[in-house]
Design an enzyme around this catalytic site. Sequence first.
Site, mmCIF file in Angstrom:
data_model
loop_
_atom_site.group_PDB
_atom_site.id
_atom_site.type_symbol
_atom_site.label_atom_id
_atom_site.label_comp_id
_atom_site.label_asym_id
_atom_site.label_seq_id
_atom_site.Cartn_x
_atom_site.Cartn_y
_atom_site.Cartn_z
ATOM 1 N N GLU A 48 0.846 -1.200 0.000
ATOM 2 C CA GLU A 48 0.000 0.000 0.000
ATOM 3 C C GLU A 48 0.882 1.251 0.000
ATOM 4 O O GLU A 48 1.869 1.332 0.724
ATOM 5 C CB GLU A 48 -0.902 0.039 1.244
ATOM 6 C CG GLU A 48 -1.804 1.270 1.222
ATOM 7 C CD GLU A 48 -2.512 1.549 2.551
ATOM 8 O OE1 GLU A 48 -3.525 0.899 2.813
ATOM 9 O OE2 GLU A 48 -2.041 2.437 3.289
ATOM 10 N N PRO B 203 1.929 11.316 -1.943
ATOM 11 C CA PRO B 203 2.746 12.300 -1.221
ATOM 12 C C PRO B 203 2.231 13.722 -1.471
ATOM 13 O O PRO B 203 1.483 13.960 -2.425
ATOM 14 C CB PRO B 203 4.137 12.129 -1.828
ATOM 15 C CG PRO B 203 4.093 10.863 -2.599
ATOM 16 C CD PRO B 203 2.674 10.665 -3.018
ATOM 17 N N TRP C 154 -6.884 6.857 -0.664
ATOM 18 C CA TRP C 154 -7.706 8.009 -1.027
ATOM 19 C C TRP C 154 -7.654 8.941 0.180
ATOM 20 O O TRP C 154 -8.106 8.556 1.271
ATOM 21 C CB TRP C 154 -9.128 7.513 -1.282
ATOM 22 C CG TRP C 154 -10.058 8.478 -1.914
ATOM 23 C CD1 TRP C 154 -11.005 9.243 -1.284
ATOM 24 C CD2 TRP C 154 -10.180 8.771 -3.314
ATOM 25 N NE1 TRP C 154 -11.698 9.984 -2.206
ATOM 26 C CE2 TRP C 154 -11.201 9.708 -3.464
ATOM 27 C CE3 TRP C 154 -9.507 8.323 -4.448
ATOM 28 C CZ2 TRP C 154 -11.581 10.222 -4.700
ATOM 29 C CZ3 TRP C 154 -9.889 8.829 -5.669
ATOM 30 C CH2 TRP C 154 -10.911 9.766 -5.802
ATOM 31 N N HIS D 75 -8.142 2.947 -3.708
ATOM 32 C CA HIS D 75 -9.096 3.162 -2.605
ATOM 33 C C HIS D 75 -10.072 4.241 -3.041
ATOM 34 O O HIS D 75 -9.701 5.180 -3.748
ATOM 35 C CB HIS D 75 -8.369 3.656 -1.345
ATOM 36 C CG HIS D 75 -7.437 2.660 -0.742
ATOM 37 N ND1 HIS D 75 -7.112 2.665 0.593
ATOM 38 C CD2 HIS D 75 -6.752 1.623 -1.285
ATOM 39 C CE1 HIS D 75 -6.273 1.681 0.852
ATOM 40 N NE2 HIS D 75 -6.032 1.033 -0.281
ATOM 41 N N GLY E 46 -14.812 5.849 4.494
ATOM 42 C CA GLY E 46 -13.885 6.970 4.689
ATOM 43 C C GLY E 46 -13.977 7.525 6.089
ATOM 44 O O GLY E 46 -14.984 7.354 6.778
ATOM 45 N N ASP E 47 -12.882 8.156 6.492
ATOM 46 C CA ASP E 47 -12.844 8.856 7.776
ATOM 47 C C ASP E 47 -13.466 10.226 7.595
ATOM 48 O O ASP E 47 -13.554 10.730 6.481
ATOM 49 C CB ASP E 47 -11.384 9.005 8.233
ATOM 50 C CG ASP E 47 -10.851 7.690 8.796
ATOM 51 O OD1 ASP E 47 -11.642 6.976 9.430
ATOM 52 O OD2 ASP E 47 -9.660 7.400 8.590
ATOM 53 N N TYR F 129 -22.859 4.243 3.605
ATOM 54 C CA TYR F 129 -21.973 3.178 4.086
ATOM 55 C C TYR F 129 -21.147 2.621 2.925
ATOM 56 O O TYR F 129 -21.550 2.720 1.763
ATOM 57 C CB TYR F 129 -22.781 2.026 4.701
ATOM 58 C CG TYR F 129 -23.645 2.461 5.849
ATOM 59 C CD1 TYR F 129 -23.069 2.964 7.018
ATOM 60 C CD2 TYR F 129 -25.035 2.368 5.774
ATOM 61 C CE1 TYR F 129 -23.860 3.368 8.081
ATOM 62 C CE2 TYR F 129 -25.822 2.763 6.846
ATOM 63 C CZ TYR F 129 -25.228 3.273 7.985
ATOM 64 O OH TYR F 129 -26.010 3.683 9.032
ATOM 65 N N TYR G 221 -11.773 -5.226 10.369
ATOM 66 C CA TYR G 221 -11.147 -4.713 11.595
ATOM 67 C C TYR G 221 -10.988 -5.826 12.633
ATOM 68 O O TYR G 221 -11.892 -6.064 13.433
ATOM 69 C CB TYR G 221 -11.992 -3.569 12.174
ATOM 70 C CG TYR G 221 -12.155 -2.430 11.191
ATOM 71 C CD1 TYR G 221 -11.277 -1.362 11.181
ATOM 72 C CD2 TYR G 221 -13.181 -2.457 10.237
ATOM 73 C CE1 TYR G 221 -11.408 -0.336 10.259
ATOM 74 C CE2 TYR G 221 -13.323 -1.441 9.307
ATOM 75 C CZ TYR G 221 -12.433 -0.390 9.323
ATOM 76 O OH TYR G 221 -12.559 0.622 8.401
HETATM 77 P P1 FAD Z 1 -18.343 0.946 6.811
HETATM 78 O O1 FAD Z 1 -18.142 -0.502 6.645
HETATM 79 O O2 FAD Z 1 -19.362 1.619 5.979
HETATM 80 O O3 FAD Z 1 -18.709 1.197 8.338
HETATM 81 C C1 FAD Z 1 -18.807 2.514 8.837
HETATM 82 C C2 FAD Z 1 -19.749 2.532 10.047
HETATM 83 O O4 FAD Z 1 -21.089 2.337 9.619
HETATM 84 C C3 FAD Z 1 -19.468 1.408 11.044
HETATM 85 O O5 FAD Z 1 -19.699 1.895 12.332
HETATM 86 C C4 FAD Z 1 -20.499 0.364 10.661
HETATM 87 O O6 FAD Z 1 -20.838 -0.447 11.710
HETATM 88 C C5 FAD Z 1 -21.673 1.216 10.285
HETATM 89 N N1 FAD Z 1 -22.562 0.528 9.358
HETATM 90 C C6 FAD Z 1 -22.220 -0.113 8.204
HETATM 91 N N2 FAD Z 1 -23.321 -0.583 7.595
HETATM 92 C C7 FAD Z 1 -24.374 -0.241 8.376
HETATM 93 C C8 FAD Z 1 -25.780 -0.426 8.296
HETATM 94 N N3 FAD Z 1 -26.326 -1.078 7.253
HETATM 95 N N4 FAD Z 1 -26.552 0.067 9.292
HETATM 96 C C9 FAD Z 1 -26.026 0.737 10.331
HETATM 97 N N5 FAD Z 1 -24.701 0.943 10.467
HETATM 98 C C10 FAD Z 1 -23.889 0.470 9.503
HETATM 99 N N6 FAD Z 1 -9.883 5.988 4.961
HETATM 100 C C11 FAD Z 1 -9.679 6.941 4.022
HETATM 101 O O7 FAD Z 1 -10.174 8.071 4.168
HETATM 102 N N7 FAD Z 1 -8.935 6.680 2.891
HETATM 103 C C12 FAD Z 1 -8.387 5.468 2.658
HETATM 104 O O8 FAD Z 1 -7.730 5.263 1.638
HETATM 105 C C13 FAD Z 1 -8.580 4.442 3.632
HETATM 106 N N8 FAD Z 1 -8.065 3.206 3.446
HETATM 107 C C14 FAD Z 1 -8.320 2.221 4.365
HETATM 108 C C15 FAD Z 1 -7.831 0.933 4.138
HETATM 109 C C16 FAD Z 1 -8.063 -0.076 5.056
HETATM 110 C C17 FAD Z 1 -7.536 -1.454 4.782
HETATM 111 C C18 FAD Z 1 -8.807 0.190 6.241
HETATM 112 C C19 FAD Z 1 -9.049 -0.889 7.257
HETATM 113 C C20 FAD Z 1 -9.300 1.455 6.477
HETATM 114 C C21 FAD Z 1 -9.072 2.490 5.554
HETATM 115 N N9 FAD Z 1 -9.561 3.773 5.742
HETATM 116 C C22 FAD Z 1 -9.348 4.752 4.798
HETATM 117 C C23 FAD Z 1 -10.293 4.110 6.971
HETATM 118 C C24 FAD Z 1 -11.812 3.894 6.830
HETATM 119 O O9 FAD Z 1 -12.323 4.742 5.838
HETATM 120 C C25 FAD Z 1 -12.433 4.198 8.180
HETATM 121 O O10 FAD Z 1 -12.071 3.208 9.104
HETATM 122 C C26 FAD Z 1 -13.924 4.442 8.182
HETATM 123 O O11 FAD Z 1 -14.266 5.003 9.448
HETATM 124 C C27 FAD Z 1 -14.781 3.193 8.010
HETATM 125 O O12 FAD Z 1 -14.760 2.769 6.723
HETATM 126 P P2 FAD Z 1 -15.466 1.386 6.290
HETATM 127 O O13 FAD Z 1 -15.335 1.278 4.862
HETATM 128 O O14 FAD Z 1 -14.973 0.297 7.160
HETATM 129 O O15 FAD Z 1 -16.998 1.760 6.717
#
Ligand code: FAD
Length: 315
Positions: A21, A25, A54, A82, A113-114, A131, A154
């Site tokens: 990954e 920069p 991303w 991403h 995304g965060d 989501y 996670y």
């Molecule tokens: P989701 O799976 O959508 O979950 C988000 C929240 O919504 C969770 O609390 C989940 O429980 C809840 N949820 C999901 N579905 C439902 C539903 N149907 N009903 C109610 N609640 C629901 N961030 C970036 O900004 N850029 C990146 O490039 C990036 N790369 C990453 C790569 C990896 C391998 C990982 C592990 C994380 C990365 N992140 C990145 C961070 C990630 O975007 C954050 O952790 C974010 O907060 C959650 O993303 P997710 O796709 O897991 O969300």
Amino acid sequence: MKISDKLQHPNWKDRITWSYEFFPPKTSTGIQNLYSRIDRMKKWGHPMFIDVTWGAGGSTSDLTPVIVNVAQKEFQLDTCMHLTCTNMSEEMIETALKKAYETGCRNILALRGDPPKNETEWTQVEGGFRYASDLVRYIKKNYGDEICIGVAGYPEGYSPDDDLERSLKHLKEKVDAGASFIVTQMFYDADNFVEWVKKVRKMGITVPIFPGIMPIQAWDSFIRRAKWSGVKIPQHFMDTLLPVKDNDDDVRERGTDLMIQFCRTLIENGITRLHFYTMNLEKAVKMIIERLGLLDEEVKDVTEKSENQLTTNRT
Ligand code: FAD
């Protein structure tokens, strides 16, 4: 080429694979350095794919596709872009997907995304997705099997959920929506990960899992990243690293031994798709891959050029 197809290809199927990954920069010099690094890393240890993050809040929506383009076209590397829902309308998502697709990129890590920097709450934009599973559904609906979709998992630490059952339920939802692989958050407790994988499988999730491996480069960054992601540091990591914490070379050397043991535990438990968070650095990653003995056998990549050309005619 799609990661799902590559995993079935005889050149990659039964071997221990690795992937890298990278993040975009901030400066043009940084970008040039990254390209040189990708080139070097490809030469000493051909990854199965690379992925490009991303930026938080969509901050790299211009740059990420450019790096994906160079990786695909100049370096002939299968790339996974991403893509997050933060600050992205459906139209912007489609533009990003189209750009990636046109470069030959066939893999998207679909994330919610965060929140943007300096914001604590995540908010959905008008006309955007709520989501990651919504984004998976969108890609699946519009690109069918032409794009291979990955999602985040996670095993521990600061998952968006503090409840493991809920976290697994939402992981299953993403896979049921069309995801073909999972990439995990970093972690240092290999035994806990092996148990997590068993729980994932018990949920009926059968897609490949790529464990997120964070090499140890220096004491401060090691502690900072563990705190930031909320993952447990096993006691033997502390016992080994604390006495040499002021010497980066010693930390890297001992950290490499720890990560080799960590990777061996994964491999012994059938987890053979090593995914490295390079943090755009190569030394520690190389030390791990080399000392695991993975560079002994030459990796023959599939000739992607011709295979990609066969499928780039989508209108
Ligand atoms: P989701 O799976 O959508 O979950 C988000 C929240 O919504 C969770 O609390 C989940 O429980 C809840 N949820 C999901 N579905 C439902 C539903 N149907 N009903 C109610 N609640 C629901 N961030 C970036 O900004 N850029 C990146 O490039 C990036 N790369 C990453 C790569 C990896 C391998 C990982 C592990 C994380 C990365 N992140 C990145 C961070 C990630 O975007 C954050 O952790 C974010 O907060 C959650 O993303 P997710 O796709 O897991 O969300």
